[in-house]
Write an enzyme that holds these catalytic residues in place. Sequence first.
Site, PDB file in Angstrom:
ATOM      1  N   TYR A  55      -7.939 -50.110  28.183  1.00 25.53           N
ATOM      2  CA  TYR A  55      -9.253 -49.087  28.805  1.00 25.53           C
ATOM      3  C   TYR A  55     -10.467 -49.731  28.407  1.00 25.53           C
ATOM      4  O   TYR A  55     -11.615 -49.189  28.131  1.00 25.53           O
ATOM      5  CB  TYR A  55      -8.468 -47.302  28.289  1.00 25.53           C
ATOM      6  CG  TYR A  55      -7.935 -47.052  28.784  1.00 25.53           C
ATOM      7  CD1 TYR A  55      -7.744 -47.425  30.158  1.00 25.53           C
ATOM      8  CD2 TYR A  55      -7.138 -46.278  28.492  1.00 25.53           C
ATOM      9  CE1 TYR A  55      -6.618 -46.946  30.992  1.00 25.53           C
ATOM     10  CE2 TYR A  55      -6.185 -45.399  29.054  1.00 25.53           C
ATOM     11  CZ  TYR A  55      -5.743 -45.609  30.524  1.00 25.53           C
ATOM     12  OH  TYR A  55      -4.995 -44.708  31.415  1.00 25.53           O
ATOM     13  N   LEU A  56     -10.243 -50.541  26.779  1.00 30.75           N
ATOM     14  CA  LEU A  56     -11.520 -50.853  26.346  1.00 30.75           C
ATOM     15  C   LEU A  56     -12.884 -51.677  27.190  1.00 30.75           C
ATOM     16  O   LEU A  56     -13.530 -51.030  26.796  1.00 30.75           O
ATOM     17  CB  LEU A  56     -11.596 -51.684  25.085  1.00 30.75           C
ATOM     18  CG  LEU A  56     -11.353 -51.114  23.462  1.00 30.75           C
ATOM     19  CD1 LEU A  56      -9.820 -50.356  23.732  1.00 30.75           C
ATOM     20  CD2 LEU A  56     -11.124 -51.981  22.806  1.00 30.75           C
TER      21      LEU A  56
ATOM     22  N   ASP B 290     -11.979 -52.121  40.324  1.00 33.15           N
ATOM     23  CA  ASP B 290     -11.105 -53.220  40.604  1.00 33.15           C
ATOM     24  C   ASP B 290     -11.904 -54.469  41.856  1.00 33.15           C
ATOM     25  O   ASP B 290     -11.620 -55.431  42.174  1.00 33.15           O
ATOM     26  CB  ASP B 290      -9.938 -53.231  41.093  1.00 33.15           C
ATOM     27  CG  ASP B 290      -9.144 -52.321  40.473  1.00 33.15           C
ATOM     28  OD1 ASP B 290      -9.178 -52.869  39.199  1.00 33.15           O
ATOM     29  OD2 ASP B 290      -8.448 -51.084  40.973  1.00 33.15           O
TER      30      ASP B 290
ATOM     31  N   MET C 138      -7.568 -56.313  32.967  1.00 36.71           N
ATOM     32  CA  MET C 138      -7.543 -55.663  33.749  1.00 36.71           C
ATOM     33  C   MET C 138      -8.098 -56.554  35.723  1.00 36.71           C
ATOM     34  O   MET C 138      -8.417 -57.605  35.615  1.00 36.71           O
ATOM     35  CB  MET C 138      -8.153 -54.294  34.417  1.00 36.71           C
ATOM     36  CG  MET C 138      -7.892 -53.708  33.231  1.00 36.71           C
ATOM     37  SD  MET C 138      -8.351 -51.572  33.717  1.00 36.71           S
ATOM     38  CE  MET C 138      -7.325 -51.020  32.505  1.00 36.71           C
TER      39      MET C 138
ATOM     40  N   GLU D 294      -3.605 -59.010  34.687  1.00 34.45           N
ATOM     41  CA  GLU D 294      -2.739 -58.361  34.067  1.00 34.45           C
ATOM     42  C   GLU D 294      -1.432 -58.272  35.669  1.00 34.45           C
ATOM     43  O   GLU D 294       0.123 -58.107  35.413  1.00 34.45           O
ATOM     44  CB  GLU D 294      -2.622 -56.895  33.628  1.00 34.45           C
ATOM     45  CG  GLU D 294      -3.251 -56.524  35.077  1.00 34.45           C
ATOM     46  CD  GLU D 294      -3.490 -54.501  34.951  1.00 34.45           C
ATOM     47  OE1 GLU D 294      -3.261 -53.922  33.831  1.00 34.45           O
ATOM     48  OE2 GLU D 294      -4.265 -54.369  35.909  1.00 34.45           O
TER      49      GLU D 294
ATOM     50  N   GLY E  22      -9.323 -43.691  38.672  1.00 38.79           N
ATOM     51  CA  GLY E  22      -9.007 -44.254  37.194  1.00 38.79           C
ATOM     52  C   GLY E  22     -10.394 -44.339  36.895  1.00 38.79           C
ATOM     53  O   GLY E  22     -12.082 -44.649  38.168  1.00 38.79           O
TER      54      GLY E  22
ATOM     55  N   ARG F 290     -13.484 -50.674  30.862  1.00 34.62           N
ATOM     56  CA  ARG F 290     -13.941 -50.312  31.499  1.00 34.62           C
ATOM     57  C   ARG F 290     -14.256 -48.711  30.919  1.00 34.62           C
ATOM     58  O   ARG F 290     -14.763 -48.582  31.448  1.00 34.62           O
ATOM     59  CB  ARG F 290     -12.343 -49.557  32.311  1.00 34.62           C
ATOM     60  CG  ARG F 290     -11.444 -48.291  31.982  1.00 34.62           C
ATOM     61  CD  ARG F 290     -11.022 -47.769  32.755  1.00 34.62           C
ATOM     62  NE  ARG F 290     -10.310 -46.700  32.970  1.00 34.62           N
ATOM     63  CZ  ARG F 290      -9.071 -46.476  32.851  1.00 34.62           C
ATOM     64  NH1 ARG F 290      -8.370 -47.013  34.363  1.00 34.62           N
ATOM     65  NH2 ARG F 290      -8.501 -45.350  33.167  1.00 34.62           N
TER      66      ARG F 290
ATOM     67  N   ASN G 195     -10.737 -47.085  47.367  1.00 32.93           N
ATOM     68  CA  ASN G 195      -9.806 -46.698  48.129  1.00 32.93           C
ATOM     69  C   ASN G 195      -8.995 -45.758  48.679  1.00 32.93           C
ATOM     70  O   ASN G 195      -9.552 -45.181  49.889  1.00 32.93           O
ATOM     71  CB  ASN G 195      -8.960 -48.106  48.708  1.00 32.93           C
ATOM     72  CG  ASN G 195      -9.515 -49.640  48.649  1.00 32.93           C
ATOM     73  OD1 ASN G 195      -9.688 -49.697  47.690  1.00 32.93           O
ATOM     74  ND2 ASN G 195      -9.506 -50.310  49.747  1.00 32.93           N
TER      75      ASN G 195
END
Lengths: 419, 419
Positions: B297-298, B144, B190, B247, B13, B300, B114
Amino acid sequence: MAKQNAFYAQSGGVTSVINASACGVIETARKHSDQIGTVFAGRNGILGALTEELIDTSALSDETVKQLRHTPGGAFGSCRYKLKDIETHRTQYERLIEVFKAHNIGYFFYNGGNDSADTCLKIAQLAESMNHPLKAVHIPKTVDNDLPVTDNCPGFGSVAKYIAVSTREAALDIESMCATSTKVFILEVMGRHAGWIAGAGGLAGQGEGEAPHLIIFPEIPFDRATVMARVDDCVKKYGYCVIVISEGARYADGTFLADAGTTDAFGHKQLGGVAPTLAGMVKQDLGYKYHWAVADYLQRSARHLASATDVAQAYAVGEAGVKLALEGKNSVMPTIVRTSDTPYRWEIGEACLSDIANVEKFMPRDYITPDGFGISEAGREYFEPLIQGEDYPPYEKGMPVYIQLKHQLAEKKLPDFQP
Amino acid sequence: MAKQNAFYAQSGGVTSVINASACGVIETARKHSDQIGTVFAGRNGILGALTEELIDTSALSDETVKQLRHTPGGAFGSCRYKLKDIETHRTQYERLIEVFKAHNIGYFFYNGGNDSADTCLKIAQLAESMNHPLKAVHIPKTVDNDLPVTDNCPGFGSVAKYIAVSTREAALDIESMCATSTKVFILEVMGRHAGWIAGAGGLAGQGEGEAPHLIIFPEIPFDRATVMARVDDCVKKYGYCVIVISEGARYADGTFLADAGTTDAFGHKQLGGVAPTLAGMVKQDLGYKYHWAVADYLQRSARHLASATDVAQAYAVGEAGVKLALEGKNSVMPTIVRTSDTPYRWEIGEACLSDIANVEKFMPRDYITPDGFGISEAGREYFEPLIQGEDYPPYEKGMPVYIQLKHQLAEKKLPDFQP
């Protein structure tokens, strides 16, 4: 004319720049302290007048008032309390005039949309008949951009900028990942009756293939097969598809998509959001991986991304409202008059409230492309100037500095009243 | 050492600042053109190496590269293609080394989280055994914030800022209207596994009663009765309640709220969004008017609201990655080391990939208040520095100027390969 006090109230859904109008009203009134005494603000809008909860803005320092210009939300509180016709709500209307009389209020500035324009007019009429002549001025505000006469409404330009920028940013994200991940992205935006906000999303792209690839307007009847075919074509051609959809999207029979009992991506009945509803169709009909976002209040409170044009206009209508009242005008609204597209130029005009009240301005069909899924050159020409310029709030420790007022109420002079 | 080329790829992502790391890699490599030849970038990440679609970044002007610093998304394309263990994916690993050999690639910069740290390590090991020694450096990136060793991950600070600012702005909106309208607002953010992003929302408020009134973390088992009681108390005490929910919010048995077959506000089974699920509970149990937003998505991609600290760190890890490689380091990752909280100071450190790969960093329990619904002082101390400073992109006609690259691919030297 003897010096009188003023009453200012915020009405209906707030915007990221309604406080800039409040700032314009208060600062301008302070410049004319020979004619205007105290500016009272209604606590929670017109409700504050009914309950005689009048915020004494003279307790606010000049510096505090200045900070209203960059603070989103409604600093004095707003409300969705609707005054209907005088026959139905005569007690309420009369109470308002009694409160105005008791506090020597000769100026009434009502900052709102269609409903409040109507209320403002009615109050002016009743005041006249109750022998308390008022200079009643409506200050335009609405993210819906649906007030007539004025070229646009303060509050709209900043939502427009937020949606256009967010769409462009999210599109870059999806484009990066579409080879192996999300292929369809759906952004739900406000606009229950008209596609002004959705249309502004069209500013995110300029040319062929640029997002948003589809805009779904309330004005264009939604046809599932047509939309799904467009989405599929778009994914096949560009690798991904970005859709801006208005919460007011509806079928030809007028049913809203979000209320139409369609099923979500998991096959369950889905309501309460048009974005997940459309996502469900994408999954069922096309099987593409999707994501969706619902901006909701974020879009109308995003002062961090306000349009400088919008902020300037919001301030200007507040300032002009006071000036009109001082000129003795009544039952009027300052408007924004576009005098040139390129370069964009605007000035303040004036409209009679009788031409504003209860008239809803719809988006011209020719702002939408003939196929119904984009904005035309005429639309772009209209929208583009409204998002011009940035007007950043100050920041401290990484966060915008927004003022939160301590409300000092004026002493009550009348018996309690239950609105 | 003879001059060799470099390969850079974006993985997983994307973030609003991953291109700032790309900018750091390319600009730093250009400063060392005596040692590093061409920087190739993988088209759609590691897939581009497998398919030998190598973007020749030497075709990009210095000015274009500079603009990567303020452009969100992944400018070269990213992917969710996961290389598993060498036994399963030996053909793919060997293909990568063949491509590196064919294009004289001696430096490998892998920009991800990761999974990609693990891949990077495996590639370095295999290259060694295939007699093509590589300097393989992992450049950290993930919203994250779950990479170990490093104090924080580039990409996280900007999401944190976006969520904190959006929460504060929306809260002002709701507070304005709560007397007659929405009383509960829910923002879904997120973070499927850990509450880093939700926790950052806590920066929106400072004191008693300030929004967000509740943060719902994946780390704290969700108990409907407890949460609803809190919401009710909050509305009664402050007039409204703002909730930030991850989430990844889940019940004690590990079931995600969003997957738990709960019903939405209209009594229908609801899936696919935790915000509408929680809204349904509020409606059913408390009956309050609610609104909800899903930033998706806004959050990130919101480069317009990036944290200047985050941008600087994203660039710095790109720059440091190249320097480490030039020092002959292999299988390492530059880290961010916090040397002081107040004033915040950081420097670049270095970690072995064997300490990074497959290790997930969870949020310490003591960053969360004992009641489980807010961030503690320790949490605030951790989060606050990461959102410091603004780093605005340039604007033109009201829109941010984001670069979109024209990808010029290097000539292929090997037979086709099907990943």
